[in-house]
Design an enzyme around this catalytic site. Structure first.
Site, PDB file in Angstrom:
ATOM      1  CD  GLU A 152      -3.215  -0.486   0.303  1.00  0.00           C
ATOM      2  OE1 GLU A 152      -3.153   0.615  -0.269  1.00  0.00           O
ATOM      3  OE2 GLU A 152      -4.182  -1.245   0.192  1.00  0.00           O
ATOM      4  CB  SER A 153       2.087   3.272   2.435  1.00  0.00           C
ATOM      5  OG  SER A 153       2.537   2.457   3.506  1.00  0.00           O
TER       6      SER A 153
END
Length: 189
Positions: free
Chosen positions: A95-96
């Site tokens: 995700e990040s």
């Protein structure tokens, strides 16, 4: 006079879009964020919360949580909501890339890239505090796992929204299919 006012409004709005896109690019490192005006509302909300966090909590040095703290937050949230910590580690990586202050081109925030509306529906904290972000992301994922009773479908709901997961099938979105494949390949190793 009226023509000048309209020009000022248009130039101000274009400047706002450019600044917002540039800030989102700097926060996410994603080139797609530079010229993507389609998620203005979410990104505006996300950038507001990022600025609020930076000025009121973290300071301009972007003080981030230590790795061992993030690990403790993951373990606590996973124990609280009954989710496998290994899955959360992989999700955060995908995700990040582990960036606490990431803001996606769509306006998703923090380590677990939770959308503003989702975050504030299930949490009253700060989306850029690692503990609050992880707690909200794990809570949301656990709801999807309970609802769909299948990890790939829960991941599809996490990524594309639960309304897009119909008839027990992953939605036909390339990004969502790639997301699930990437996480499940690593999770099953």
């Amino acid at each position: 006079m009226l023509n000048r006012t309209y020009k000022t409004i248009i130039y101000t709005f274009i400047g706002y879009l450019l600044v917002l896109n540039m800030l989102t690019f700097l926060a996410s490192g994603s080139p797609k964020a530079l010229l993507n005006p389609f998620y203005i509302k979410n990104r505006t909300i996300s950038m507001y919360h990022l600025a609020k966090h930076v000025f009121l909590v973290a300071g301009l040095g972007f003080n981030t949580s230590e790795t061992h703290e993030v690990e403790a937050f993951i373990n606590a949230a996973c124990e609280k909501y009954g989710v496998d910590p290994k899955l959360i580690h992989i999700m955060i990586k995908v995700e990040s890339k582990g960036r606490q202050f990431a803001v996606s081109r769509t306006g998703a925030m923090g380590l677990m890239q939770v959308m503003p509306s989702t975050f504030f529906d299930i949490s009253h904290g700060d989306p850029f505090l690692a503990e609050d972000n992880i707690d909200a992301g794990v809570k949301y994922l656990s709801r999807q796992i309970k609802k769909f009773e299948d990890i790939p479908l829960a991941l599809a709901a996490y990524n594309a929204g639960p309304n897009n997961v119909k008839d027990g099938k992953v939605p036909d979105f390339g990004e969502t299919k790639h997301y699930i494949k990437k996480i499940m390949e690593e999770y099953e190793r």
